[in-house]
Design a protein around this motif. Structure first.
Motif, short mmCIF file in Angstrom:
data_model
loop_
_atom_site.label_atom_id
_atom_site.label_comp_id
_atom_site.label_asym_id
_atom_site.label_seq_id
_atom_site.Cartn_x
_atom_site.Cartn_y
_atom_site.Cartn_z
N PHE A 54 -4.25 9.22 35.17
CA PHE A 54 -2.94 9.78 35.30
C PHE A 54 -1.87 8.74 34.54
O PHE A 54 -1.05 9.55 34.04
CB PHE A 54 -2.59 9.54 36.92
CG PHE A 54 -2.84 10.74 37.72
CD1 PHE A 54 -2.17 11.68 37.95
CD2 PHE A 54 -4.44 10.94 37.88
CE1 PHE A 54 -2.58 13.05 38.59
CE2 PHE A 54 -5.04 12.14 38.59
CZ PHE A 54 -3.93 13.19 38.96
N SER A 55 -2.12 7.38 34.51
CA SER A 55 -1.14 6.69 33.95
C SER A 55 -1.24 6.74 32.43
O SER A 55 -0.17 6.88 31.66
CB SER A 55 -1.58 5.22 34.28
OG SER A 55 -1.59 4.74 35.61
N SER B 22 2.60 11.35 41.02
CA SER B 22 2.87 11.48 39.75
C SER B 22 3.39 12.76 39.58
O SER B 22 3.51 13.87 40.23
CB SER B 22 1.35 11.79 39.54
OG SER B 22 1.39 11.90 38.05
N PRO B 23 4.50 12.89 38.41
CA PRO B 23 5.02 13.90 37.98
C PRO B 23 4.08 14.88 37.15
O PRO B 23 4.54 15.89 36.61
CB PRO B 23 5.96 13.28 37.02
CG PRO B 23 5.30 12.00 36.32
CD PRO B 23 4.53 11.53 37.47
N LEU B 24 2.93 14.55 36.90
CA LEU B 24 1.90 15.50 36.05
C LEU B 24 1.78 16.87 36.89
O LEU B 24 1.55 16.72 38.00
CB LEU B 24 0.60 14.64 35.91
CG LEU B 24 0.89 13.48 34.95
CD1 LEU B 24 -0.46 12.69 34.75
CD2 LEU B 24 1.54 13.48 33.79
N GLU C 98 0.94 10.06 31.71
CA GLU C 98 2.29 9.71 32.14
C GLU C 98 3.13 8.92 30.95
O GLU C 98 4.16 9.15 30.74
CB GLU C 98 2.41 8.89 33.56
CG GLU C 98 1.94 9.87 34.75
CD GLU C 98 1.83 9.08 35.94
OE1 GLU C 98 2.43 7.85 36.11
OE2 GLU C 98 1.51 9.62 36.90
N ALA C 99 2.38 7.83 30.58
CA ALA C 99 2.87 6.82 29.31
C ALA C 99 2.86 7.72 27.97
O ALA C 99 3.00 6.75 26.91
CB ALA C 99 2.00 5.53 29.41
N GLU C 100 2.27 8.68 28.01
CA GLU C 100 2.07 9.40 26.76
C GLU C 100 1.30 8.91 25.60
O GLU C 100 1.21 9.09 24.47
CB GLU C 100 3.50 9.81 26.08
CG GLU C 100 4.58 10.36 27.09
CD GLU C 100 5.72 10.87 26.13
OE1 GLU C 100 5.84 10.27 25.15
OE2 GLU C 100 6.63 11.64 26.81
N LYS D 240 1.81 16.95 31.10
CA LYS D 240 3.17 17.00 31.47
C LYS D 240 3.91 18.09 31.48
O LYS D 240 5.05 18.26 32.15
CB LYS D 240 3.97 15.91 30.51
CG LYS D 240 3.69 14.54 30.59
CD LYS D 240 4.76 13.66 29.89
CE LYS D 240 4.72 12.37 30.42
NZ LYS D 240 5.82 11.49 29.96
N CYS E 62 -3.66 10.88 43.97
CA CYS E 62 -2.87 10.50 42.91
C CYS E 62 -1.56 11.47 42.45
O CYS E 62 -0.59 11.20 41.87
CB CYS E 62 -3.85 10.42 41.38
SG CYS E 62 -4.79 9.10 41.62
N GLU F 135 -6.64 6.73 38.67
CA GLU F 135 -5.36 6.39 38.39
C GLU F 135 -5.01 6.09 37.04
O GLU F 135 -3.94 6.42 36.63
CB GLU F 135 -5.06 4.98 39.25
CG GLU F 135 -5.19 5.38 40.93
CD GLU F 135 -6.67 4.83 41.26
OE1 GLU F 135 -6.80 4.43 42.55
OE2 GLU F 135 -7.60 5.03 40.72
#
Length: 357
Positions: free
Chosen positions: A125-126, A158-160, A129-131, A265, A154, A122
């Protein structure tokens, strides 16, 4: 002059030429990066499908004796060092240094990338996502134990997207400070390696408790601190934590591989050979899954994997994970995905990415 000295002199001259060509290539790559920034400043500076095309082309024309696997390793490092001249890639991965996910990340992105250790899937992924990272590397399946369900979970929220994949052969070692099996009172490792060595452990260490750890590296660290503790990990962990090998290649099957996904992304454009991954849920009625799979068969799309997974917080409802050959931009694939979306309660394209040979 001896024959061996003449040959070494020739090698020195070739090395000089290689060095000049590598620097010339790096200069051209920097110019390309500047041009891409001028045309579209928001465009991602890393293009994974271009790297895959270069490697595939070089393998195709390679006449040896240099093996294709070595060709790929060398050029991955060239790509990595060249990108670092502009901006090192930030790669989030599961676990500390020496874990198999860390090794897979190095194999994919080379040593010049900046690697960011995460304590859970997780978290990987975070980070992306947070760049905080440009890409993440996560395990998706093992040839002995099957799919890593947490990675699939996950993807649901998630948008990934999946940008690439890589495979790593997994050789597992029993490691301890003393190197003596008789001194071992506990065996620590991540649950996946413990499961991959189940038969060997039951046969050779039946009465020794097995203790789950957050990673193989964490297990190796514990073994380095305690004389009565062993770890199951890779050979690199033995070197890093100064442990002795009690037993080697203890995995239950010699052909033990783990497949890893590169997540990011931005969707990637078509390469020469592609794979697409989707997940979907359908109505619980007779023939619904068959009708869905027939949609691919009628359009001559080759399925390479199908996996079911219970939906979280919805008992007896299932999510299906599908891999198939082709890219989402291919006209046939686009048409099939549009039809599939209409038939599903939920459907998500996880990504189209270069397919490994």
């Amino acid at each position: 002059m001896r024959q061996i000295d003449l040959l070494r002199e020739q090698i020195d001259k070739i090395d000089d030429q290689i060095l000049k060509l590598i620097n010339r290539r790096a200069t051209l790559a920097i110019h390309i990066g500047r041009e891409k920034s001028r045309i579209n400043a928001a465009n991602h500076f890393h293009v994974p499908q271009r790297e895959r095309e270069i490697i595939d082309r070089l393998k195709q024309i390679n006449e040896g004796p240099f093996p294709n696997a070595a060709v790929e390793s060398v050029f991955r490092e060239v790509f990595s060092a060249t990108l670092a001249l502009e901006k090192p890639l930030r790669i989030a991965h599961l676990g500390p240094e020496t874990t198999f996910t860390h090794q897979a990340a190095i194999k994919q992105f080379g040593h010049s990338a900046r690697f960011l250790s995460c304590n859970s899937i997780e978290s990987v992924f975070s980070y992306v996502e947070a760049e905080k990272a440009d890409y993440g590397v996560v395990p998706i399946e093992n040839s002995i134990e099957g799919v890593i369900n947490l990675t699939l979970d996950c993807f649901v929220d998630s948008p990934l997207v999946i940008c690439d994949e890589t495979k790593l052969p997994i050789a597992l070692y029993l490691l301890s400070k003393s190197g003596k099996a008789s001194a071992i009172k506990e065996i620590h490792s991540h649950p996946q390696p413990l499961a991959q060595c189940r038969i060997w452990l039951n046969r050779n260490m039946p009465n020794v408790p097995q203790v789950p750890a957050s990673s193989t590296a964490a297990a190796a660290g514990m073994a380095a601190r305690r004389k009565d503790t062993a770890a199951i990990a890779g050979k690199l962990a033995a070197e890093m934590y100064q442990l002795k090998i009690v037993a080697e290649n203890i995995q239950d099957r010699a052909e033990n591989h783990t497949r890893f996904l590169v997540i990011g992304k931005e969707p990637v454009h078509r390469a020469k050979r592609n794979k697409t991954s989707v997940m979907f849920s359908i109505k619980d009625e007779a023939g619904s899954l068959l009708k869905t799979l027939q949609l691919f068969a009628r359009n001559k799309i080759n399925l390479t994997k199908i996996q079911s997974r219970p939906l979280r917080n919805r008992p007896w409802e299932y999510l299906f994970y599908l891999d198939f050959e082709g890219h989402r931009e291919d006209p046939t694939v686009t048409r099939v995905l549009e039809t599939l979306r209409k038939r599903c309660l939920f459907m998500k394209v996880l990504g189209s990415y270069p397919k490994k040979a």
